[in-house]
Scaffold this motif. Structure first.
Motif, PDB file in Angstrom:
ATOM      1  N   MET A 167      -6.740  77.526  47.314  1.00 43.79           N
ATOM      2  CA  MET A 167      -6.778  78.863  46.750  1.00 43.79           C
ATOM      3  C   MET A 167      -7.233  79.899  47.776  1.00 43.79           C
ATOM      4  SD  MET A 167      -8.684  78.028  43.186  1.00 43.79           S
ATOM      5  CE  MET A 167     -10.036  77.341  44.140  1.00 43.79           C
ATOM      6  N   ARG A 168      -6.478  80.968  47.869  1.00 43.13           N
ATOM      7  CA  ARG A 168      -6.925  82.116  48.647  1.00 43.13           C
ATOM      8  C   ARG A 168      -7.805  83.001  47.768  1.00 43.13           C
ATOM      9  NH1 ARG A 168      -1.437  84.567  50.147  1.00 43.13           N
ATOM     10  NH2 ARG A 168      -0.957  83.598  48.138  1.00 43.13           N
ATOM     11  N   GLY A 169      -8.379  84.041  48.354  1.00 42.84           N
ATOM     12  CA  GLY A 169      -9.193  84.983  47.605  1.00 42.84           C
ATOM     13  C   GLY A 169      -8.810  86.403  47.962  1.00 42.84           C
ATOM     14  N   ASP A 170      -9.577  87.368  47.439  1.00 47.20           N
ATOM     15  CA  ASP A 170      -9.383  88.746  47.890  1.00 47.20           C
ATOM     16  C   ASP A 170      -9.618  88.818  49.399  1.00 47.20           C
ATOM     17  OD1 ASP A 170      -8.955  89.667  45.230  1.00 47.20           O
ATOM     18  OD2 ASP A 170     -11.126  89.701  44.904  1.00 47.20           O
ATOM     19  N   LEU A 171     -10.539  88.002  49.864  1.00 48.17           N
ATOM     20  CA  LEU A 171     -10.777  87.781  51.298  1.00 48.17           C
ATOM     21  C   LEU A 171     -10.727  86.281  51.528  1.00 48.17           C
ATOM     22  CD1 LEU A 171     -11.767  88.669  54.167  1.00 48.17           C
ATOM     23  CD2 LEU A 171     -14.100  88.411  53.287  1.00 48.17           C
ATOM     24  N   THR A 172      -9.944  85.840  52.496  1.00 44.89           N
ATOM     25  CA  THR A 172      -9.842  84.407  52.797  1.00 44.89           C
ATOM     26  C   THR A 172     -10.235  84.173  54.251  1.00 44.89           C
ATOM     27  OG1 THR A 172      -8.038  84.152  51.199  1.00 44.89           O
ATOM     28  CG2 THR A 172      -8.324  82.396  52.813  1.00 44.89           C
ATOM     29  N   ILE A 173     -11.219  83.321  54.427  1.00 48.77           N
ATOM     30  CA  ILE A 173     -11.756  83.041  55.759  1.00 48.77           C
ATOM     31  C   ILE A 173     -11.431  81.599  56.126  1.00 48.77           C
ATOM     32  CG2 ILE A 173     -13.870  82.783  57.117  1.00 48.77           C
ATOM     33  CD1 ILE A 173     -15.030  85.085  55.436  1.00 48.77           C
ATOM     34  N   PHE A 174     -10.832  81.423  57.293  1.00 51.45           N
ATOM     35  CA  PHE A 174     -10.499  80.108  57.820  1.00 51.45           C
ATOM     36  C   PHE A 174     -11.455  79.786  58.967  1.00 51.45           C
ATOM     37  CE2 PHE A 174      -6.663  81.625  55.853  1.00 51.45           C
ATOM     38  CZ  PHE A 174      -5.949  80.507  55.435  1.00 51.45           C
ATOM     39  N   PRO A 175     -12.379  78.859  58.808  1.00 50.66           N
ATOM     40  CA  PRO A 175     -13.267  78.493  59.922  1.00 50.66           C
ATOM     41  C   PRO A 175     -12.601  77.492  60.870  1.00 50.66           C
ATOM     42  CG  PRO A 175     -13.917  77.300  57.964  1.00 50.66           C
ATOM     43  CD  PRO A 175     -12.764  78.183  57.555  1.00 50.66           C
ATOM     44  N   MET A 216     -11.525  78.617  53.441  1.00 44.86           N
ATOM     45  CA  MET A 216     -10.404  77.686  53.582  1.00 44.86           C
ATOM     46  C   MET A 216     -10.718  76.748  54.747  1.00 44.86           C
ATOM     47  SD  MET A 216      -7.201  77.451  52.085  1.00 44.86           S
ATOM     48  CE  MET A 216      -6.762  79.137  51.632  1.00 44.86           C
ATOM     49  N   THR A 217     -11.225  75.555  54.436  1.00 36.14           N
ATOM     50  CA  THR A 217     -11.741  74.689  55.492  1.00 36.14           C
ATOM     51  C   THR A 217     -10.658  73.926  56.258  1.00 36.14           C
ATOM     52  OG1 THR A 217     -12.147  72.994  53.802  1.00 36.14           O
ATOM     53  CG2 THR A 217     -13.993  74.403  54.432  1.00 36.14           C
ATOM     54  N   GLY A 262     -16.947  67.235  54.677  1.00 32.80           N
ATOM     55  CA  GLY A 262     -16.006  68.012  55.464  1.00 32.80           C
ATOM     56  C   GLY A 262     -15.819  69.426  54.962  1.00 32.80           C
ATOM     57  N   HIS A 263     -16.272  69.713  53.748  1.00 29.10           N
ATOM     58  CA  HIS A 263     -16.187  71.055  53.188  1.00 29.10           C
ATOM     59  C   HIS A 263     -17.528  71.782  53.285  1.00 29.10           C
ATOM     60  CE1 HIS A 263     -12.165  70.651  51.158  1.00 29.10           C
ATOM     61  NE2 HIS A 263     -12.445  69.389  51.439  1.00 29.10           N
ATOM     62  N   VAL A 264     -18.629  71.066  53.028  1.00 29.16           N
ATOM     63  CA  VAL A 264     -19.948  71.700  53.088  1.00 29.16           C
ATOM     64  C   VAL A 264     -20.360  71.984  54.528  1.00 29.16           C
ATOM     65  CG1 VAL A 264     -22.401  71.397  52.561  1.00 29.16           C
ATOM     66  CG2 VAL A 264     -20.672  70.692  50.892  1.00 29.16           C
ATOM     67  N   ASN A 265     -20.043  71.083  55.455  1.00 29.51           N
ATOM     68  CA  ASN A 265     -20.502  71.259  56.846  1.00 29.51           C
ATOM     69  C   ASN A 265     -20.061  72.591  57.461  1.00 29.51           C
ATOM     70  OD1 ASN A 265     -21.805  68.828  56.724  1.00 29.51           O
ATOM     71  ND2 ASN A 265     -20.277  67.692  57.889  1.00 29.51           N
ATOM     72  N   PRO A 266     -18.789  73.009  57.339  1.00 34.91           N
ATOM     73  CA  PRO A 266     -18.415  74.304  57.918  1.00 34.91           C
ATOM     74  C   PRO A 266     -18.912  75.494  57.102  1.00 34.91           C
ATOM     75  CG  PRO A 266     -16.499  73.248  56.939  1.00 34.91           C
ATOM     76  CD  PRO A 266     -17.596  72.258  56.877  1.00 34.91           C
ATOM     77  N   SER A 267     -19.327  75.260  55.849  1.00 41.74           N
ATOM     78  CA  SER A 267     -19.825  76.350  55.017  1.00 41.74           C
ATOM     79  C   SER A 267     -21.274  76.702  55.342  1.00 41.74           C
ATOM     80  CB  SER A 267     -19.725  75.969  53.529  1.00 41.74           C
ATOM     81  OG  SER A 267     -18.432  75.560  53.176  1.00 41.74           O
ATOM     82  N   ALA A 268     -22.078  75.689  55.651  1.00 44.43           N
ATOM     83  CA  ALA A 268     -23.518  75.906  55.810  1.00 44.43           C
ATOM     84  C   ALA A 268     -23.869  76.924  56.900  1.00 44.43           C
ATOM     85  CB  ALA A 268     -24.213  74.573  56.065  1.00 44.43           C
ATOM     86  N   GLY A 293      -9.231  64.391  60.313  1.00 46.26           N
ATOM     87  CA  GLY A 293      -9.754  65.423  59.418  1.00 46.26           C
ATOM     88  C   GLY A 293     -10.206  66.635  60.213  1.00 46.26           C
ATOM     89  N   MET A 294     -10.075  67.813  59.615  1.00 46.34           N
ATOM     90  CA  MET A 294     -10.358  69.042  60.349  1.00 46.34           C
ATOM     91  C   MET A 294     -11.764  69.063  60.914  1.00 46.34           C
ATOM     92  SD  MET A 294      -9.114  71.888  61.455  1.00 46.34           S
ATOM     93  CE  MET A 294      -7.675  72.329  60.470  1.00 46.34           C
ATOM     94  N   ASN A 295     -12.749  68.684  60.117  1.00 48.96           N
ATOM     95  CA  ASN A 295     -14.130  68.731  60.571  1.00 48.96           C
ATOM     96  C   ASN A 295     -14.342  67.805  61.765  1.00 48.96           C
ATOM     97  OD1 ASN A 295     -16.805  69.928  59.829  1.00 48.96           O
ATOM     98  ND2 ASN A 295     -17.382  67.791  59.651  1.00 48.96           N
ATOM     99  N   SER A 296     -13.822  66.578  61.668  1.00 51.38           N
ATOM    100  CA  SER A 296     -13.993  65.616  62.758  1.00 51.38           C
ATOM    101  C   SER A 296     -13.276  66.060  64.025  1.00 51.38           C
ATOM    102  CB  SER A 296     -13.473  64.240  62.322  1.00 51.38           C
ATOM    103  OG  SER A 296     -14.300  63.672  61.335  1.00 51.38           O
TER     104      SER A 296
END
Length: 412
Positions: free
Chosen positions: A182-190, A127-128, A13-19, A309-312
């Motif tokens: 955790m956020r970052g200097d840039l935070t992206i929500f897919p 941020m998934t 659920g974390h890798v799928n939206p990252s790829a 779950g978000m991905n599903s």
């Protein structure tokens, strides 16, 4: 060439939206190195990125799944912090050998954030899911709070101990509270912006780009029996509680009782920790599998019974499939309520208070969603709008702009 290091959380659920985002960055001629577990080598290598495995003894998807099944979310946090003790020195050594221009990390991969802090590098958080704060938690019932506390209290000492060890070992590299996510200097929500409730942590560094589905990547259906079922003409219902949560035998037998006499095809994905033989003989309309190519099944489905779950959820809505959501934890309740408020599904909350979902309740929810065309219409409306925020291309553009601004700032 600009080089980005991405540190993954080893869970589907974390890798799928990252790829898809990684694929887009590579297409834009950025050099991307992905750190993850061997389980995800093929998926991440297919993006064109350089893949490097975490040490085999650090953390696996099975570790995360076991912590999820056997404890509360705090047990997962403790396992992540334990992995951090091993992975921060590993990444520090990797970055000394092969420096990067920025670190992108899954919002739960604290080791990536700490390695970036140590190296003085800009940070990009993927941020998934949504940020869940006080506004979200007001929706929990008393019995749900009591169940959460009952599960969480035994896991609290493990979190405190693991956090203490990490702070002792790495000092100021440990992020300030709240650590997760955790956020970052840039935070992206897919994810779509409408899934996010108001939260004071959202600022100008946070960007909602919608789902990052890659339409070019398809999974074939190699199972002949599944392929034959998918080719049928009756309505198709898919049931799955995801890759981390383990549905009980009682739940899956309830699915037999609730759905077995429907004029429909039913695909029951029970996960690798449930032995289908224990469930008994399924109804004639039901196919039981440990796992299925979910995206391909949902492309043909008429209804999706899911843990939320978000991905599903996003995969179901991508195919305009209305949902029956059975949350296993608080975050999934927030997601489910947002979907229900838009008319695309209903939520059954029994599991959150430690109660089983009765077959009659599941059947009633399925009948409600199937019989009221407004649910399917709402799911179609959501599906039509899911691409409007730009997805992987928009996320890559934000990263390009962020890195260019950082480079110009250093040059100035």
């Amino acid at each position: 060439m600009t080089r980005i290091v991405f540190t993954a959380m080893p869970a589907a659920g974390h890798v799928n939206p990252s790829a898809p985002l990684i694929r887009e960055l590579v297409r834009r001629k950025l050099s991307v190195t992905c750190y993850a577990t061997e389980e995800f080598r093929d998926q991440l290598t297919a993006t064109g990125a350089d893949f490097r495995p975490y040490p085999a003894d650090a953390i696996t998807s099975e570790d995360i799944a076991t912590a999820t099944r056997e404890g509360s979310p705090l047990r997962v946090v403790a396992r992540v912090l334990t992995a951090t003790e091993r992975l921060v020195p590993f990444l520090q050594q990797e970055l000394r050998r092969d420096p990067a221009d920025a670190i992108a990390y899954d919002s739960n991969a604290v080791w990536g954030r700490m390695a970036a802090t140590d190296a003085g590098l800009p940070t990009i958080s993927l941020m998934t899911t949504m940020l869940a704060g006080a506004e979200s938690m007001r929706g929990m019932a008393l019995r749900e709070w009591l169940q959460f506390i009952k599960l969480a209290l035994p896991d609290l000492p493990g979190v405190v101990g693991a956090r203490g060890r990490v702070v002792k070992q790495f000092g100021d590299l440990f992020p300030p509270s709240p650590v997760f996510p955790m956020r970052g200097d840039l935070t992206i929500f897919p994810i779509p912006r409408w899934l996010q409730l108001p939260d004071p942590r959202i600022d100008d560094s946070c960007h909602y780009v919608g789902p990052t589905f890659d339409p070019a990547v398809r999974t074939s259906v190699a199972d002949p029996e599944l392929a034959a079922l998918l080719a049928g003409s009756e309505p198709l219902i898919m049931v799955s509680l995801g890759t981390l949560h383990a549905g009980s035998d009682e739940f899956f037998r309830s699915c037999f009782a609730a759905l077995g006499d429907l004029p429909a095809r039913v695909v029951l994905s029970v996960g690798r920790h449930t032995d289908p033989a224990r469930l008994g003989t399924p109804p004639s309309n039901t196919l039981v599998r440990a796992s299925v190519p979910q995206f391909e099944v949902l492309a043909r489905a008429d209804l999706f019974v899911t843990h939320g779950g978000m991905n599903s959820v996003l995969e179901g809505l991508r195919h305009a499939v209305p949902l029956v959501i059975i949350p296993q934890q608080f975050e999934q309740l927030v997601i489910g309520r947002a979907v229900a408020e838009r008319g695309a599904g209903v939520v059954l909350r029994q599991n959150l208070s430690g109660r089983p979902v009765p077959p009659e309740a599941l059947r009633s929810a399925v009948d409600q969603v199937r019989s009221d065309s407004a649910h399917a219409a709402a799911a179609r409306t959501i599906a039509d709008g899911l691409g409007q925020e730009g997805g992987a291309a928009a996320a890559a553009e934000l990263i390009d702009r962020f890195l260019a601004e950082r480079s110009a700032s250093r040059a100035g």
